[in-house]
Design a protein around this motif. Structure first.
Motif, PDB file in Angstrom:
ATOM      1  N   UNK A  60       0.822  -1.212   0.000  1.00  7.28           N
ATOM      2  CA  UNK A  60       0.000   0.000   0.000  1.00  7.28           C
ATOM      3  C   UNK A  60       0.859   1.265   0.000  1.00  7.28           C
ATOM      4  N   UNK A  61       1.892   1.286   0.834  1.00  6.98           N
ATOM      5  CA  UNK A  61       2.754   2.470   0.913  1.00  6.98           C
ATOM      6  C   UNK A  61       3.495   2.700  -0.403  1.00  6.98           C
ATOM      7  N   UNK A  62       3.974   1.624  -1.002  1.00  2.06           N
ATOM      8  CA  UNK A  62       4.700   1.753  -2.269  1.00  2.06           C
ATOM      9  C   UNK A  62       3.766   2.227  -3.383  1.00  2.06           C
ATOM     10  N   UNK A  63       2.520   1.776  -3.340  1.00  2.00           N
ATOM     11  CA  UNK A  63       1.537   2.209  -4.342  1.00  2.00           C
ATOM     12  C   UNK A  63       1.215   3.692  -4.171  1.00  2.00           C
ATOM     13  N   UNK A  64       1.139   4.138  -2.929  1.00  2.57           N
ATOM     14  CA  UNK A  64       0.824   5.540  -2.664  1.00  2.57           C
ATOM     15  C   UNK A  64       1.932   6.473  -3.153  1.00  2.57           C
ATOM     16  N   UNK A  65       3.169   6.050  -2.993  1.00  5.91           N
ATOM     17  CA  UNK A  65       4.288   6.872  -3.459  1.00  5.91           C
ATOM     18  C   UNK A  65       4.167   7.135  -4.963  1.00  5.91           C
ATOM     19  N   UNK A  66       3.643   6.170  -5.688  1.00  3.11           N
ATOM     20  CA  UNK A  66       3.457   6.327  -7.137  1.00  3.11           C
ATOM     21  C   UNK A  66       2.255   7.213  -7.452  1.00  3.11           C
ATOM     22  N   UNK A  67       1.244   7.206  -6.575  1.00  3.47           N
ATOM     23  CA  UNK A  67       0.004   7.941  -6.825  1.00  3.47           C
ATOM     24  C   UNK A  67       0.062   9.397  -6.390  1.00  3.47           C
ATOM     25  N   UNK A  87       3.913  14.689   2.459  1.00 10.59           N
ATOM     26  CA  UNK A  87       3.539  13.356   2.930  1.00 10.59           C
ATOM     27  C   UNK A  87       4.123  12.259   2.043  1.00 10.59           C
ATOM     28  N   UNK A  88       4.358  12.564   0.781  1.00 10.89           N
ATOM     29  CA  UNK A  88       5.006  11.592  -0.095  1.00 10.89           C
ATOM     30  C   UNK A  88       6.419  11.304   0.415  1.00 10.89           C
ATOM     31  N   UNK A  92       7.900   7.707   1.923  1.00 12.92           N
ATOM     32  CA  UNK A  92       9.140   7.044   1.515  1.00 12.92           C
ATOM     33  C   UNK A  92       9.939   6.610   2.743  1.00 12.92           C
ATOM     34  N   UNK A  93       9.936   7.457   3.774  1.00 13.07           N
ATOM     35  CA  UNK A  93      10.606   7.097   5.027  1.00 13.07           C
ATOM     36  C   UNK A  93       9.896   5.930   5.708  1.00 13.07           C
ATOM     37  N   UNK A  94       8.588   5.901   5.610  1.00 14.91           N
ATOM     38  CA  UNK A  94       7.804   4.817   6.216  1.00 14.91           C
ATOM     39  C   UNK A  94       8.087   3.488   5.519  1.00 14.91           C
ATOM     40  N   UNK A 178       5.734   5.016  15.485  1.00 13.72           N
ATOM     41  CA  UNK A 178       6.230   6.249  14.865  1.00 13.72           C
ATOM     42  C   UNK A 178       5.444   6.554  13.595  1.00 13.72           C
ATOM     43  N   UNK A 179       5.251   5.518  12.787  1.00  7.48           N
ATOM     44  CA  UNK A 179       4.495   5.692  11.549  1.00  7.48           C
ATOM     45  C   UNK A 179       3.048   6.048  11.849  1.00  7.48           C
TER      46      UNK A 179
END
Length: 221
Positions: A60-67, A87-88, A92-94, A178-179
């Protein structure tokens, strides 16, 4: 009489020793149970489920970075565009943090398709397509779509923190916490942007207004 007192005293001492022994056994039993739970967490069904959910949110996080760049490009206000960009970077840090967690657990950093996030991303695309470009209404819609994603992540990370604690992985729980804090912060920031002026501006917009303004500008040229 002295003999009776002695016997009575002996009985009290015996009872005291018995009580101490019982207390000692209770503590030992408690420790054994705790240790057993810790060992069980090492290869339990719950841990397997936990790893699968980590893989799910990793996807999900990797998909969001693309979106996020697409959503940022569709915004009208600079404030919202900056919030999405920020937030992008945070996302990436997450992702790196999740990879650190996989490494700590001795698991490969593997992504498992997240059906929920895929659906939320598809909905975000539809929202952008169904709202007029250059309007506050579109920004309000983008905020709503993004917050739906944030709320899914908040629910997921909140559960993962508790699962990590249950299986005795406190360091992992701290990283996930943290996340979780970051996701809550991003959600609050979006609410503040929406309540600042975007929602009010959107409420004053009328259908077709933006196209008319663009047409007038073309005539002036």
């Amino acid at each position: 009489m002295e003999r009776g007192k002695s016997a009575k005293g002996h009985g009290a001492a015996k009872t005291s020793r018995s009580s101490k022994a019982s207390s000692s056994m209770s503590k030992t039993g408690s420790m054994s149970k705790s240790e057993s739970m810790g060992k069980k967490g090492g290869n339990s069904l719950l841990k397997q489920f936990f790893v699968e959910q980590l893989q799910d949110i990793y996807w999900a996080e990797k998909a969001l970075v693309k979106e996020f760049p697409k959503m940022q490009k569709a915004t009208t206000t600079e404030e919202l565009a900056e919030a999405i960009t920020d937030h992008m970077t945070e996302t990436e840090d997450q992702i790196s943090r999740l990879e650190q967690i996989f490494d700590m657990m001795g698991e490969p950093a593997k992504a498992k398709k997240c059906e929920a996030m895929e659906g939320l991303i598809k909905e975000a695309h539809n929202i952008i397509d169904e709202t007029e470009a250059g309007t506050a209404t579109r920004d309000a819609a983008i905020i709503m779509a993004t917050q739906k994603m944030e709320h899914y992540e908040i629910a997921t990370y909140g559960s993962l923190v508790q699962l990590a604690k249950t299986i005795g992985m406190n360091e992992v729980a701290e990283l996930l916490a943290q996340t979780l804090t970051e996701e809550k912060g991003a959600d609050q920031a979006l609410t503040q942007i929406a309540e600042g002026n975007i929602n009010e501006e959107g409420a004053r917009e009328e259908e077709g207004e933006q196209q008319m303004e663009e047409g007038d500008e073309g005539e002036d040229d």
